[in-house]
Design a protein around this motif. Structure first.
Motif, short mmCIF file in Angstrom:
data_model
loop_
_atom_site.label_atom_id
_atom_site.label_comp_id
_atom_site.label_asym_id
_atom_site.label_seq_id
_atom_site.Cartn_x
_atom_site.Cartn_y
_atom_site.Cartn_z
N LEU A 188 49.21 42.37 42.54
CA LEU A 188 48.96 43.52 41.78
C LEU A 188 47.94 44.34 42.46
O LEU A 188 48.04 45.47 42.30
N LEU A 189 46.89 43.63 42.65
CA LEU A 189 45.64 44.48 43.44
C LEU A 189 46.15 45.37 44.69
O LEU A 189 45.76 46.39 44.90
N GLU A 190 46.90 44.67 45.41
CA GLU A 190 47.94 45.31 46.53
C GLU A 190 48.62 46.71 46.18
O GLU A 190 48.49 47.51 46.87
N LEU A 191 49.32 46.55 44.83
CA LEU A 191 50.17 47.61 44.68
C LEU A 191 49.57 48.55 43.92
O LEU A 191 49.63 49.89 43.98
N ARG A 192 48.27 48.32 43.04
CA ARG A 192 47.50 49.16 42.12
C ARG A 192 46.09 48.73 42.03
O ARG A 192 45.91 48.26 40.98
N PRO A 193 45.36 48.87 43.18
CA PRO A 193 44.01 48.51 43.09
C PRO A 193 43.19 49.28 42.20
O PRO A 193 43.23 50.54 42.03
N ALA A 194 42.39 48.43 41.17
CA ALA A 194 41.86 49.28 40.06
C ALA A 194 40.91 48.29 39.63
O ALA A 194 40.86 46.94 39.71
N PRO A 195 39.79 48.71 39.11
CA PRO A 195 38.72 47.71 38.66
C PRO A 195 39.15 46.76 37.49
O PRO A 195 38.72 45.62 37.66
N VAL A 196 39.82 47.29 36.60
CA VAL A 196 40.21 46.29 35.45
C VAL A 196 41.29 45.25 35.98
O VAL A 196 41.15 44.15 35.70
N VAL A 197 42.17 45.43 36.96
CA VAL A 197 42.79 44.62 37.75
C VAL A 197 42.08 43.45 38.44
O VAL A 197 42.38 42.30 38.33
N GLU A 198 40.97 43.94 38.97
CA GLU A 198 40.08 43.14 39.75
C GLU A 198 39.24 42.23 38.58
O GLU A 198 39.14 40.94 39.07
N LEU A 199 39.06 42.42 37.68
CA LEU A 199 38.26 41.90 36.41
C LEU A 199 39.55 40.55 36.10
O LEU A 199 39.02 39.54 36.05
N ASN A 200 40.64 41.06 35.69
CA ASN A 200 41.33 40.08 35.57
C ASN A 200 41.76 39.22 36.64
O ASN A 200 42.03 37.87 36.19
N ALA A 201 41.70 39.54 37.78
CA ALA A 201 42.11 38.71 38.93
C ALA A 201 40.91 37.72 38.92
O ALA A 201 41.23 36.62 39.42
N ALA A 202 39.61 38.24 38.79
CA ALA A 202 38.60 37.27 38.66
C ALA A 202 38.69 36.24 37.78
O ALA A 202 38.36 34.84 38.19
N VAL A 203 38.81 36.56 36.50
CA VAL A 203 38.93 35.56 35.61
C VAL A 203 40.03 34.49 35.80
O VAL A 203 39.84 33.31 35.66
N ALA A 204 41.41 35.02 36.39
CA ALA A 204 42.60 34.21 36.90
C ALA A 204 42.13 33.25 37.73
O ALA A 204 42.47 31.88 37.81
N LEU A 205 41.29 33.65 38.93
CA LEU A 205 40.68 32.91 39.93
C LEU A 205 39.87 31.76 39.34
O LEU A 205 39.94 30.56 39.76
N ALA A 206 39.02 32.24 38.41
CA ALA A 206 38.07 31.13 37.70
C ALA A 206 38.85 30.12 37.24
O ALA A 206 38.57 29.28 36.95
N MET A 207 40.04 30.49 36.23
CA MET A 207 40.83 29.69 35.72
C MET A 207 41.42 28.55 36.44
O MET A 207 41.61 27.34 36.40
N ALA A 208 41.74 29.31 37.55
CA ALA A 208 42.48 28.30 38.74
C ALA A 208 41.53 27.43 39.64
O ALA A 208 41.91 26.19 39.90
N GLU A 209 40.57 27.82 40.03
CA GLU A 209 39.62 27.11 41.02
C GLU A 209 38.23 26.99 40.40
O GLU A 209 37.50 26.42 41.25
N GLY A 210 37.76 27.20 39.27
CA GLY A 210 36.46 26.95 38.80
C GLY A 210 35.75 28.12 38.54
O GLY A 210 35.81 29.36 39.05
#
Length: 363
Positions: free
Chosen positions: A273-295
């Motif tokens: 999604l960040l590749e398709l529509r880079p935006a700060p809110v998408v980054e925020l959600n991506a960071a949370v998802a990464l935390a849930m997946a990897e710590g």
């Protein structure tokens, strides 16, 4: 009336004109040209059926297509349409754009001045002109839904009628262009979280996080409908941002329990999604998802970079997300400070009560 479509459009135009006249004097951004064009005779007055001209049977959606004029940039199209037709205030639109209210107001003023300077008429577009307006129309519908899903202000977390109107418009769009994957993706994206509406607050009106919601009370019929729409969109070659977001929502909605949520796949979809529509809110959600997946440490490092960027400086969900990850990492003092920062920014009362409860639960 003999021609109900034309009659309803005429009534809608007159209602818009009345609304503009009532608020004149307290809204300096109102463009006199808009009032003049709404008051002028139009094609439907002269006998041309607007539904035949545009191919859009729904009067409100037809007006949305009318406002999303390609002579304006997309942000201006969306802001002007939301302000003119959706009933959203300038403050609510600013929240959707994550910008100061004054910036949004100026965006709308500039759009109206451009309309005036270029002599752009408010007229119903012919059906061959709809595709170039579709992207802006989809964004308008999505932002209406977002305001319904989490209200900017007021006592309620959810404005159900607003969310359901957005979903209704999404259904009409899906009937209008049934072969467009992004339309199916948008409708699915709205239906997945809407299926959880009965569980987002407890009996005392307190916000219930996704992982604590009673999944047996989710609307399984809506989830099944959304899943079918998503499958059809993917089968039709859909890979756009609404389809990707719907795929993320599907993984949440179809997980039997919170612990069985496929966070690795969600994190991968957010990267797409960040590749398709880079935006700060998408980054925020991506960071949370990464935390849930990897710590939590991985997510916190990303949030540090996002905070330094400053694009989400007034967005309460950034410090709220930081607080949750710090809690998971065991740094309760830093979590408390982050919750306090989020409380200083949050506007919705239900979200505020939730954050206050999270602070009290720190031990």
């Amino acid at each position: 009336p003999d021609r109900p479509g034309a009659w309803l459009t005429l009534v809608a135009r007159r209602a818009a004109l009345d609304r503009i006249r009532r608020r004149r004097g307290r809204d300096d951004a109102i463009d006199e040209r808009l009032e003049a064009t709404l008051a002028a005779p139009s094609n439907e007055d002269e006998g041309e059926d607007p539904e035949v001209r545009s191919g859009v049977g729904d009067e409100r959606l037809r007006l949305v297509f009318t406002c999303c004029h390609p002579a304006l940039n997309r942000e201006a199209q969306v802001a002007l349409t939301l302000r003119t037709l959706s009933g959203l205030t300038t403050r609510e639109i600013a929240r959707a754009f994550l910008e100061p209210e004054a910036t949004t107001a100026q965006r709308i003023v500039r759009a109206k001045k451009k309309i005036e300077a270029a002599g752009i008429p408010y007229e119903i577009p012919p059906r061959e002109a709809l595709p170039e307006r579709l992207e802006a129309v989809l964004e308008v519908v999505y932002l209406i839904y977002n305001e319904g899903y989490t209200a900017t202000e007021g006592t309620a977390l959810v404005r159900v009628a607003v969310a359901e109107e957005a979903i209704r418009l999404g259904r009409v769009l899906e009937e209008l262009v049934p072969g467009e994957p992004e339309v199916k993706g948008l409708l699915a994206l709205m239906l997945f979280p809407h299926a959880r509406r009965a569980t987002r607050l407890d009996d005392e009106g307190r916000l219930v996080p996704l992982d604590a919601q009673n999944r047996s009370r989710w609307d399984r019929a809506e989830i099944a409908e959304a899943t079918g729409l998503l499958d059809a969109a993917i089968a039709g070659g859909g890979r756009g941002p609404y389809v990707v977001q719907a795929a993320i929502a599907s993984l949440h909605a179809n997980a039997p329990t919170a612990g069985e949520t496929d966070w690795k796949q969600i994190a991968a979809l957010y990267r797409r999604l960040l590749e398709l529509r880079p935006a700060p809110v998408v980054e925020l959600n991506a960071a949370v998802a990464l935390a849930m997946a990897e710590g939590p440490e991985r997510g916190l490092a990303w949030l540090d970079a996002l905070e330094k960027d400053g694009a989400l400086a007034r967005y309460h969900l950034l410090p709220a997300a930081r607080a949750e990850l710090l809690r998971k990492a065991g740094d309760l003092a830093a979590a408390r400070a982050a919750y306090d920062e989020a409380l200083a920014l949050v506007k919705n009362p239900a979200e505020r009560r939730h954050l206050e409860a999270r602070v009290l639960s720190l031990v």
